[in-house]
Design an enzyme around this catalytic site. Structure first.
Site, PDB file in Angstrom:
ATOM      1  N   ARG A   1       1.004  -1.118   0.053  1.00 53.45           N
ATOM      2  CA  ARG A   1      -0.066   0.111  -0.034  1.00 53.45           C
ATOM      3  C   ARG A   1       0.849   1.090   0.070  1.00 53.45           C
ATOM      4  NH1 ARG A   1      -5.736   1.404   3.345  1.00 53.45           N
ATOM      5  NH2 ARG A   1      -6.195  -0.030   1.565  1.00 53.45           N
TER       6      ARG A   1
ATOM      7  N   HIS B   1      -7.361   0.957  -6.867  1.00 50.96           N
ATOM      8  CA  HIS B   1      -7.472  -0.234  -5.596  1.00 50.96           C
ATOM      9  C   HIS B   1      -8.193  -1.245  -6.184  1.00 50.96           C
ATOM     10  CE1 HIS B   1      -7.857  -1.369  -1.604  1.00 50.96           C
ATOM     11  NE2 HIS B   1      -8.674  -0.376  -1.168  1.00 50.96           N
TER      12      HIS B   1
ATOM     13  N   GLN C   1     -10.014  -3.820  -3.869  1.00 52.93           N
ATOM     14  CA  GLN C   1     -11.539  -3.542  -3.354  1.00 52.93           C
ATOM     15  C   GLN C   1     -12.524  -3.718  -4.720  1.00 52.93           C
ATOM     16  OE1 GLN C   1     -12.501  -1.816  -0.554  1.00 52.93           O
ATOM     17  NE2 GLN C   1     -14.491  -2.192  -1.185  1.00 52.93           N
TER      18      GLN C   1
ATOM     19  N   CYS D   1     -16.471   1.994  -0.397  1.00 52.20           N
ATOM     20  CA  CYS D   1     -15.022   1.012   0.198  1.00 52.20           C
ATOM     21  C   CYS D   1     -14.857   0.921   1.640  1.00 52.20           C
ATOM     22  CB  CYS D   1     -13.892   1.340  -0.473  1.00 52.20           C
ATOM     23  SG  CYS D   1     -13.403   2.927  -0.259  1.00 52.20           S
TER      24      CYS D   1
ATOM     25  N   ARG E   1     -14.020  -8.571   1.116  1.00 51.75           N
ATOM     26  CA  ARG E   1     -12.612  -8.235   1.008  1.00 51.75           C
ATOM     27  C   ARG E   1     -11.768  -9.546   1.266  1.00 51.75           C
ATOM     28  NH1 ARG E   1     -10.746  -3.181   0.934  1.00 51.75           N
ATOM     29  NH2 ARG E   1      -8.888  -4.262   0.142  1.00 51.75           N
TER      30      ARG E   1
HETATM   31  N1  NVA Z   1      -9.736   6.855  -1.665  1.00 52.42           N
HETATM   32  C1  NVA Z   1      -9.155   6.384  -0.250  1.00 52.42           C
HETATM   33  C2  NVA Z   1      -9.452   5.059  -0.281  1.00 52.42           C
HETATM   34  C3  NVA Z   1      -9.426   4.323   0.952  1.00 52.42           C
HETATM   35  C4  NVA Z   1      -9.702   2.798   1.154  1.00 52.42           C
HETATM   36  C5  NVA Z   1      -7.976   6.814   0.124  1.00 52.42           C
HETATM   37  O1  NVA Z   1      -7.071   6.716  -0.863  1.00 52.42           O
HETATM   38  O2  NVA Z   1      -7.664   7.082   1.008  1.00 52.42           O
HETATM   39  N1   CP Z   2     -11.486  -0.213   1.948  1.00 57.21           N
HETATM   40  C1   CP Z   2     -10.103  -0.182   2.342  1.00 57.21           C
HETATM   41  O1   CP Z   2      -9.235  -0.376   1.686  1.00 57.21           O
HETATM   42  O2   CP Z   2     -10.074  -0.022   3.847  1.00 57.21           O
HETATM   43  P1   CP Z   2      -8.639  -0.144   4.554  1.00 57.21           P
HETATM   44  O3   CP Z   2      -8.070   1.354   4.345  1.00 57.21           O
HETATM   45  O4   CP Z   2      -9.185  -0.108   5.961  1.00 57.21           O
HETATM   46  O5   CP Z   2      -7.897  -1.134   4.185  1.00 57.21           O
END
Ligand code: NVA
Ligand code: CP
Length: 298
Positions: free
Chosen positions: A102, A129, A132, A257, A285
């Site tokens: 990540r 992502h 997701q 998400c 997930r």
């Molecule tokens: N768009 C959000 C998704 C989190 C799962 C982010 O990047 O923070």
């Molecule tokens: N939706 C998602 O990716 O959640 P987290 O940031 O908790 O992993």
């Protein structure tokens, strides 16, 4: 055979993606279908941003498939102190069987994958992502059957989640209408590639008209916190609430998400409304991670 990675939905064929969704549904109902296929296998997880769902889903998935996982917080690794990505990729992939990352810059994932001899999985970048979307697609298939030919509305920021919906429109053959304020569009090369399926509108009501699925995400993604106050102003009118959902099909599903900011991109009422499937989406997930890891271990 070349190592398969999962950096975006475009890394797998339509058939492979559909097979993963079906396998995730099967594993959800009969977890015993898969007995320890990943025994003695290890997943390394590099997280440069916070996570609840993604991290837990990966760890539990590895555990349930008989393998194990290593959580590597960026601040605790040499990568976090500047060791080149290429070197980290070479070393880690000589010891573990999968790597998930990540991060912010999507290009970092691409460099990592290029130098890794084991599958690299995108656990969220600023651009995409894909994990997701596997869960979102599973959830739609479970509730409404095939999403092919259906209408999906994206309301909000044209960031990583929206861009993954664009790829999903292509891979799962649905129509996507994106309502975002000016200046928050997805990247133009992506829109150009998918123009047969994806359109941008400014009015959220127009985007959700006759939609089978309405999806949104936070207005301020991780890494953009300094823009939060400005974004709240710029996204005014883009909240998914009962007034907006009234323009979608009466049985339209709502997805997010998570984590959600009640009162910003979504009203508290809609998050817990009858057709909101956000909690199953989160549970899925886990099932989709299991199906993906099984697939990549072949
Ligand atoms: N768009 C959000 C998704 C989190 C799962 C982010 O990047 O923070
Ligand atoms: N939706 C998602 O990716 O959640 P987290 O940031 O908790 O992993």
């Amino acid at each position: 055979m070349a190592t398969r990675h999962f950096l975006t939905l475009m890394d797998l064929s339509k058939e492979e993606l559909h097979a993963i969704i079906q396998r995730a549904i099967a594993l959800k109902h009969s977890p015993s279908l898969s007995t320890d296929p990943l025994k003695h296998k290890t997943l390394a997880m590099i997280f440069e941003k916070a996570s609840t769902r993604t991290r837990v889903a990966f760890e539990v998935a590895m555990n349930q498939l008989g393998g194990s996982s290593l959580f590597l917080a960026n601040s605790d690794t040499q990568l976090g102190r500047g060791e080149p990505i290429e070197d980290t990729a070479r070393v880690l992939s000589s010891m573990v069987d999968f790597i998930t990352i990540r991060t912010f810059d999507h290009a970092k994932l691409e460099v990592f994958a290029k130098h890794s001899t084991v599958p690299v999985i995108n656990a969220l970048s600023d651009d995409f992502h894909p994990c997701q979307l596997l869960a979102d697609m599973q959830t739609f298939f479970e509730h409404r059957g095939d999403i092919k030919g259906k209408s999906v509305a994206w309301v909000g920021d044209g960031h990583n989640m929206c861009q993954s919906y664009i790829n999903a429109a292509e891979q799962f053959d649905f129509e996507l209408a994106i309502a975002c304020p000016e200046g928050f569009e997805p990247e133009s090369w992506l829109l150009k590639r998918t123009k047969a399926r994806v359109r941008i509108v400014r009015d959220p009501k127009e985007a959700v008209k006759n939609a089978d699925l309405v999806a949104t995400d936070v207005w301020t993604s991780m890494g953009l916190e300094s823009e939060s106050a400005l974004r709240i102003k710029q996204f005014t009118g883009y909240q998914v609430n009962a007034d907006l959902m009234a323009h979608a099909k009466p049985d339209a599903l709502f997805m997010h998400c998570l984590p959600a900011h009640r009162g910003e991109e979504v009203s508290a009422e809609i998050l817990d409304a009858q057709h909101s499937v956000v909690w199953e989406e989160a549970e899925n997930r886990l099932h989709t991670k299991k199906a993906l890891l099984e697939f990549l271990s072949r």
